[in-house]
Design a protein around this motif. Sequence first.
Motif, PDB file in Angstrom:
ATOM      1  N   ASP A  45       0.834  -1.206   0.000  1.00  0.00           N
ATOM      2  CA  ASP A  45       0.000   0.000   0.000  1.00  0.00           C
ATOM      3  C   ASP A  45       0.865   1.250   0.000  1.00  0.00           C
ATOM      4  OD1 ASP A  45      -2.898  -0.829   0.340  1.00  0.00           O
ATOM      5  OD2 ASP A  45      -2.013  -1.931   2.021  1.00  0.00           O
ATOM      6  N   PHE A  46       0.531   2.208  -0.867  1.00  0.00           N
ATOM      7  CA  PHE A  46       1.240   3.488  -0.862  1.00  0.00           C
ATOM      8  C   PHE A  46       0.420   4.538  -1.593  1.00  0.00           C
ATOM      9  CE2 PHE A  46       2.600   1.224  -4.636  1.00  0.00           C
ATOM     10  CZ  PHE A  46       2.722   2.181  -5.635  1.00  0.00           C
ATOM     11  N   LEU A  47       0.758   5.791  -1.355  1.00  0.00           N
ATOM     12  CA  LEU A  47       0.183   6.920  -2.077  1.00  0.00           C
ATOM     13  C   LEU A  47       1.185   7.392  -3.115  1.00  0.00           C
ATOM     14  CD1 LEU A  47      -2.511   8.560  -1.845  1.00  0.00           C
ATOM     15  CD2 LEU A  47      -2.083   7.032   0.085  1.00  0.00           C
ATOM     16  N   THR A  48       0.727   7.593  -4.331  1.00  0.00           N
ATOM     17  CA  THR A  48       1.622   8.151  -5.335  1.00  0.00           C
ATOM     18  C   THR A  48       2.015   9.568  -4.949  1.00  0.00           C
ATOM     19  OG1 THR A  48      -0.266   8.917  -6.638  1.00  0.00           O
ATOM     20  CG2 THR A  48       0.651   6.755  -7.184  1.00  0.00           C
ATOM     21  N   ILE A  49       3.190   9.991  -5.344  1.00  0.00           N
ATOM     22  CA  ILE A  49       3.699  11.298  -4.939  1.00  0.00           C
ATOM     23  C   ILE A  49       3.072  12.422  -5.755  1.00  0.00           C
ATOM     24  CG2 ILE A  49       5.779  12.701  -4.655  1.00  0.00           C
ATOM     25  CD1 ILE A  49       5.453  10.229  -2.755  1.00  0.00           C
ATOM     26  N   GLU A  50       2.949  12.230  -7.051  1.00  0.00           N
ATOM     27  CA  GLU A  50       2.453  13.291  -7.927  1.00  0.00           C
ATOM     28  C   GLU A  50       0.934  13.311  -8.043  1.00  0.00           C
ATOM     29  OE1 GLU A  50       4.385  15.592  -9.044  1.00  0.00           O
ATOM     30  OE2 GLU A  50       6.207  14.618  -8.283  1.00  0.00           O
ATOM     31  N   ASP A  51       0.289  12.173  -7.898  1.00  0.00           N
ATOM     32  CA  ASP A  51      -1.158  12.072  -8.107  1.00  0.00           C
ATOM     33  C   ASP A  51      -1.857  11.769  -6.786  1.00  0.00           C
ATOM     34  OD1 ASP A  51      -0.928  12.083 -11.103  1.00  0.00           O
ATOM     35  OD2 ASP A  51       0.172  10.231 -10.681  1.00  0.00           O
ATOM     36  N   ASN A  52      -3.138  12.076  -6.731  1.00  0.00           N
ATOM     37  CA  ASN A  52      -3.927  11.760  -5.541  1.00  0.00           C
ATOM     38  C   ASN A  52      -4.540  10.380  -5.696  1.00  0.00           C
ATOM     39  OD1 ASN A  52      -3.403  14.283  -4.324  1.00  0.00           O
ATOM     40  ND2 ASN A  52      -4.998  15.237  -5.569  1.00  0.00           N
ATOM     41  N   VAL A  53      -3.660   9.384  -5.713  1.00  0.00           N
ATOM     42  CA  VAL A  53      -4.083   8.006  -5.949  1.00  0.00           C
ATOM     43  C   VAL A  53      -3.491   7.098  -4.872  1.00  0.00           C
ATOM     44  CG1 VAL A  53      -4.087   6.063  -7.549  1.00  0.00           C
ATOM     45  CG2 VAL A  53      -4.189   8.404  -8.443  1.00  0.00           C
ATOM     46  N   CYS A  54      -4.371   6.355  -4.226  1.00  0.00           N
ATOM     47  CA  CYS A  54      -3.948   5.329  -3.269  1.00  0.00           C
ATOM     48  C   CYS A  54      -3.854   4.007  -4.025  1.00  0.00           C
ATOM     49  CB  CYS A  54      -4.952   5.227  -2.129  1.00  0.00           C
ATOM     50  SG  CYS A  54      -4.555   3.968  -0.894  1.00  0.00           S
ATOM     51  N   ILE A  55      -2.697   3.383  -3.942  1.00  0.00           N
ATOM     52  CA  ILE A  55      -2.462   2.145  -4.692  1.00  0.00           C
ATOM     53  C   ILE A  55      -2.357   0.963  -3.740  1.00  0.00           C
ATOM     54  CG2 ILE A  55      -0.761   0.903  -6.088  1.00  0.00           C
ATOM     55  CD1 ILE A  55      -0.300   3.369  -7.673  1.00  0.00           C
ATOM     56  N   ARG A  56      -3.065  -0.108  -4.108  1.00  0.00           N
ATOM     57  CA  ARG A  56      -3.004  -1.370  -3.373  1.00  0.00           C
ATOM     58  C   ARG A  56      -2.591  -2.452  -4.374  1.00  0.00           C
ATOM     59  NH1 ARG A  56      -7.198  -2.585   1.067  1.00  0.00           N
ATOM     60  NH2 ARG A  56      -5.196  -2.851   2.139  1.00  0.00           N
ATOM     61  N   TYR A  57      -1.346  -2.867  -4.265  1.00  0.00           N
ATOM     62  CA  TYR A  57      -0.788  -3.859  -5.192  1.00  0.00           C
ATOM     63  C   TYR A  57      -0.775  -5.218  -4.503  1.00  0.00           C
ATOM     64  CZ  TYR A  57       2.695  -6.472  -7.864  1.00  0.00           C
ATOM     65  OH  TYR A  57       3.353  -7.434  -8.581  1.00  0.00           O
ATOM     66  N   PHE A  58      -1.450  -6.199  -5.117  1.00  0.00           N
ATOM     67  CA  PHE A  58      -1.555  -7.539  -4.540  1.00  0.00           C
ATOM     68  C   PHE A  58      -0.789  -8.542  -5.397  1.00  0.00           C
ATOM     69  CE2 PHE A  58      -5.242  -5.300  -2.980  1.00  0.00           C
ATOM     70  CZ  PHE A  58      -5.362  -5.727  -1.665  1.00  0.00           C
ATOM     71  N   GLU A  59       0.008  -9.347  -4.727  1.00  0.00           N
ATOM     72  CA  GLU A  59       0.678 -10.470  -5.371  1.00  0.00           C
ATOM     73  C   GLU A  59       0.149 -11.742  -4.719  1.00  0.00           C
ATOM     74  OE1 GLU A  59       5.080 -10.730  -6.717  1.00  0.00           O
ATOM     75  OE2 GLU A  59       4.996 -11.675  -4.734  1.00  0.00           O
ATOM     76  N   VAL A  60      -0.469 -12.607  -5.523  1.00  0.00           N
ATOM     77  CA  VAL A  60      -1.123 -13.812  -5.014  1.00  0.00           C
ATOM     78  C   VAL A  60      -0.303 -15.029  -5.434  1.00  0.00           C
ATOM     79  CG1 VAL A  60      -3.238 -15.173  -4.998  1.00  0.00           C
ATOM     80  CG2 VAL A  60      -3.365 -12.673  -5.223  1.00  0.00           C
TER      81      VAL A  60
END
Length: 643
Positions: free
Chosen positions: A93-108
């Motif tokens: 989980d992280f927030l992009t620096i330039e955009d107002n986007v919360c990212i949730r990256y899942f590896e299954v």
Amino acid sequence: MKTYFNDAVIGNSRVLACIDKRGELVRLFWPHIDYPQHLDSFQIGIYTSGSSYSTKWLQGDEWERSQRYIPDTNIVETVYLSNDLGFRITCTDFLTIEDNVCIRYFEVENISQEKKSINMLGYSSLTSSIGDMRSTLFDFELDCLVHYRHNYYFAVAANRKVVDYQITNDPYNAAVRSEFYGIDDVGMLGQGVQAWELGSILPGEKKNITIYICCAHTLKDAALSVSHIKSKNIYALMQETEDFWLDYLKSGKEIITGNRELDELYRRSLLTFKLMSDEQTGGLLAAPEMDEEFTKCGRYAYCWGRDAAFITSALDRAGYPKLVEKFYQWAVDAQANDGSWYQRYHLDGNLAPSWGLQIDETGTLLWGMLQHYNLVKDKSFLEWAWAAIQKGADFLIEFVDKENRLPKPTYDLWEERIGQHTYSCAAVYAGLKAAVEVDGILDKDYVNRSEWERKAADMRNAIENVLWDPVQNRFYRAVNSTVQGWGFEGHGGKKEIVLNPKGYKKWVSALDIMVDISLLGVSVPFEVMDPQHPKVESTAKAIEYHLTSPEIGGLKRYETDAYMGGNPWILTTLWMALYHIRVENYEKAKEYLEWAAAHKTYLGFLPEQVDKYTGEAAWVVPLTWSHAMFVLVYLELAERGKL
């Protein structure tokens, strides 16, 4: 009810998101890091397509979990492991620096011995913090849900195709049943569920999916945000974010003492400061909100001048003067027309819900401006701030009780009782002395300078005499103070005082004899008296004797403290450490510093309080003031070679 504990925090100084120990996203603040809070629920699960009631939520009991920050970043990694289900899932989980986007990256990862075929689903309910009508739509072109109400749009998208969705007729239970009925493409529930196909996963094979939460003020901007973020490589985004945080740390004061625990906590504190600094306004957040419903406290997601003066001191000492200057721009804009500052504010500068005037904050902010100058030696800062300093000091000299020459009764720094408090008086004295010094630095020769100086001298004399308890051989906590209903606090009989210009009166106790950590304020940080003055020394001894927790150590706020059980606090314990540094008792200061570090959370955050029996974090995680006190003590000791 949401959890009271924000175990992990991510952000970019415009968006702030909180995650619990199960890895569930529980709060999302935007466009300021304090308000509004938009997230009602955001839950992720897996299920077998075509198999009813096969949904397994990641916050469920089927999973073992571990959680960490990627070292020296504000990127959180949560690992879910279930041997029974045959999966290891890693969420980043992280927030992009330039955009107002919360990212949730899942590896299954399939850790079983057989092929698995699953889909991932996401249930989301947003825009719930304000009672406006809220809605959800499914955008077929963007292939995602969009939650919205007036002026706020949140697109929940992914890098995989949506295979099922539902936004009406109880979407949550549709997710529980693993059965979806997407007949509507817009509805007024504010919630929805969507599913993405992961397909067949062979033993030992890994598949991934990226979920984006895009924040925007219009539907068109939400669409642009989704298209833009999907065009970027997820690994490049992760690396860009990691590099940003590493560069941020490098831009500050790098210290390596050899004590790994302390050094890591120092860096985590610096990373926390950036999360708690609002990029648009410069306001400094006391803590991410954790009690939205006012069930146990008056809420924390505000900016107090009291906290901020300590936080800015820590930021300056750690090498981040630009964040400090941005804060004082916020403070000058927030200053009232009469020159005072109110108790607390929203980070956009608007007045927050308050109990009343807290006079220490006006004095503390004036003092803090001079402290900033003393480190950066930039006269242009003082020239810019001069009008605010002048107004603030003029307010303070008009706010003096003619009878005892102390500031008139207001709330104490703990916001609990009205009186003429020793800490508040010390802060006002320091604010007036700072104004006098600034006038001299700038050669202003302001007409009221001599009055500032005279009132400060009178106040110092009154602090040393009126507020001194010759019987107990320590300072009174206050005179003319409201006595609360818990414990014995009053002494010396009652008297009636005038509270405001309309002539309303209140009965108060003539003397408040309780021992309080804030009595250290006469020396640390406000320097009314030398730390080795006998009166300060005897008061410090009384504080340690009466306030030390017998079970786990650390110091509570004051003798009869009952808030959240009356626990020791991190900041109070480190306040005493600063005093010991002033009197060159470095071993004791180090002992307190190590005590604080030992009671950090598993992710390296310092709470407000430590449970007096278990030693666990008892309330509010993270508290920015706690981290500020840690940084101040850490740097003081490290720079003296005492760590």
